[in-house]
Enzyme design. Structure first.
Site, PDB file in Angstrom:
ATOM      1  N   ASP A   1       0.805  -1.236   0.000  1.00 58.23           N
ATOM      2  CA  ASP A   1       0.000   0.000   0.000  1.00 58.23           C
ATOM      3  C   ASP A   1       0.831   1.276   0.000  1.00 58.23           C
ATOM      4  OD1 ASP A   1       0.693  -0.909   2.622  1.00 58.23           O
ATOM      5  OD2 ASP A   1      -0.749   0.479   3.511  1.00 58.23           O
TER       6      ASP A   1
ATOM      7  N   GLU B   1      -0.771  -1.943   5.156  1.00 59.57           N
ATOM      8  CA  GLU B   1       0.066  -1.912   6.366  1.00 59.57           C
ATOM      9  C   GLU B   1      -0.102  -0.578   7.082  1.00 59.57           C
ATOM     10  OE1 GLU B   1       2.675  -1.325   9.328  1.00 59.57           O
ATOM     11  OE2 GLU B   1       2.876  -0.078   7.559  1.00 59.57           O
TER      12      GLU B   1
HETATM   13 ZN   LIG Z   1       4.828   3.874   6.613  1.00 62.59          ZN
HETATM   14 ZN   LIG Z   2       6.167   0.941   5.796  1.00 64.71          ZN
END
Ligand SMILES: [Zn+2]
Ligand SMILES: [Zn+2]
Length: 400
Positions: free
Chosen positions: A80, A138
């Protein structure tokens, strides 16, 4: 032989750069990594690696079963990007307004694909299984937690797991490893102070929550200084405060929210209960009500000592012990912690800093960039770690 390993990795550099730049130009936010995961699947497919998709919406797993049975080792990369606009004057800058790979997850995807390319080319020498985990979200979305809940560590069951994250505080060519504690638990709290609004010139006829908030803020900042053992680590930051609509009105309510970081369970609970106690006490002393919410976030990231040592020794074989640094824990959060709660493994860092190329900017900055030398370097480090864990002796024997 060693030279073959290095040769194969050197040869893939341009391809790695191309993949990283492609992902960099078209960043996708958490759980929206449609094109990125499509690209991942296409390459894994081409390498003849078994692909499973659809975990945690956009997550992808690749599995390579070796010729002979053995242990199963997993490596994890996140896909991401972040909701900020890029300001780097480079040809491969983000083409999507307000979105950017400012944490290097584009590099992580490319590096994992490089490792896949490498092992698929020597698959007849693999004993045991290698699993590639490409996870979404994440950056706050907890994609790793969902991947674990949806069984990413089963079928085949993962015996050990590793992740490498690019690191702008170490020069290119070095790695950093946490012996045990790596990253903090990152929790969130919200406090509402419920007073009674009224005219600013008649404070006696109201209950002023802004004044109470002032006392609350200063008292909360006494917790780390007065309740936490000075040899331990903790952070409390109030990052948001809101209340009031006009200069001459006492508002009804004020809301504050912030983050709490800690490296062990006892302190985590101590911080939570002290913040609540102080909120209750302040509200009571001003004759007001309060509401306290505490949301547990990513857990502590704790490396397995043996696995940390394995990373250090495997990587040293390539770069020498002088380029392996032991890092102090960081108060940032990282959802790789969810995998490490279930199986032994280690999280380590790949240096990307290079002052001569202007690569000096911190994570989540509009000017964040990586030295792309980290792409082949990262492949080499992860190959060495897998080699060491599965005991393949690739760095000593002839590669086909
Ligand atoms: Zn980050
Ligand atoms: Zn990261």
């Amino acid at each position: 032989m060693e030279t073959d390993l290095m040769q194969k990795i050197k040869e893939m550099k341009d391809w790695l750069v191309e993949i990283r730049r492609r992902i960099h130009m078209y960043p996708e936010l958490g759980f929206e990594e449609i094109e990125t995961s499509k690209l991942v699947c296409e390459w894994l497919d081409k390498f003849g690696i078994q692909v499973k998709r659809g975990l945690a919406k956009t997550g992808v797993i690749g599995i390579l079963e070796g010729k002979e049975p053995g242990m199963t080792v997993a490596i994890r990369g996140d896909m991401d990007a972040l909701p900020i606009g890029e300001e780097n004057p480079v040809t491969y800058a983000s083409k999507i307004n307000g979105k950017m790979h400012a944490c290097g997850h584009d590099a992580h995807v490319a590096i994992l694909l490089g490792v896949a390319k490498f092992f698929s080319s020597i698959r007849n020498q693999v004993k045991g299984n290698i699993k590639w985990i490409f996870q979404p979200a994440e950056e706050g979305g907890g994609g790793g937690k969902i991947m674990v809940e949806e069984g990413v560590l089963e079928n085949p069951r993962v015996d050990a797991i590793f992740a490498a994250h690019v690191f702008p505080f170490l020069p290119i060519g070095k790695i950093g490893i946490y012996e045990r504690e790596g990253m903090a638990a990152a929790d969130r709290f919200t406090i509402k102070i419920i007073g009674k609004g009224g005219h600013a010139a008649s404070p006696h006829a109201s209950r002023d929550p802004i004044l109470a908030a002032g006392h609350l803020i200063t008292q909360i900042h006494s917790i780390v200084g007065r309740n936490v053992n000075p040899l331990e680590s903790a952070v409390i930051t109030i990052g948001m405060i809101s209340g009031g609509t006009a200069f001459n009105i006492i508002p009804d309510e004020v809301e504050l929210s912030g983050t709490v970081r800690s490296l062990n369970l006892q302190i985590r609970e101590e911080l939570r209960s002290r913040i609540e106690q102080i909120s209750r006490g302040i509200a009571q002393s001003f004759g007001m009500g309060y509401r306290f919410d505490f949301e547990y976030g990513y857990p502590f990231l704790i490396n397995d000592r043996t696995m940390s040592k394995l990373v250090a020794s495997a990587c040293s074989k390539g770069i020498g012990g002088e380029n392996v640094e032991v890092l102090r824990p960081s108060m940032g959060g990282e959802d790789f912690a969810y995998y490490l709660e279930k199986v032994p493994g280690a999280f380590f860092r790949l240096g990307i800093r290079n002052e001569s190329k202007g690569i000096v900017h911190p994570y989540h900055s509009r000017l964040f960039d990586i030295d792309e030398e980290v792409l082949p370097f990262g492949v080499e480090m992860l190959v060495r770690v897998i080699d060491e864990y599965l005991n393949l002796n690739l760095t000593h024997t002839e590669l086909s």
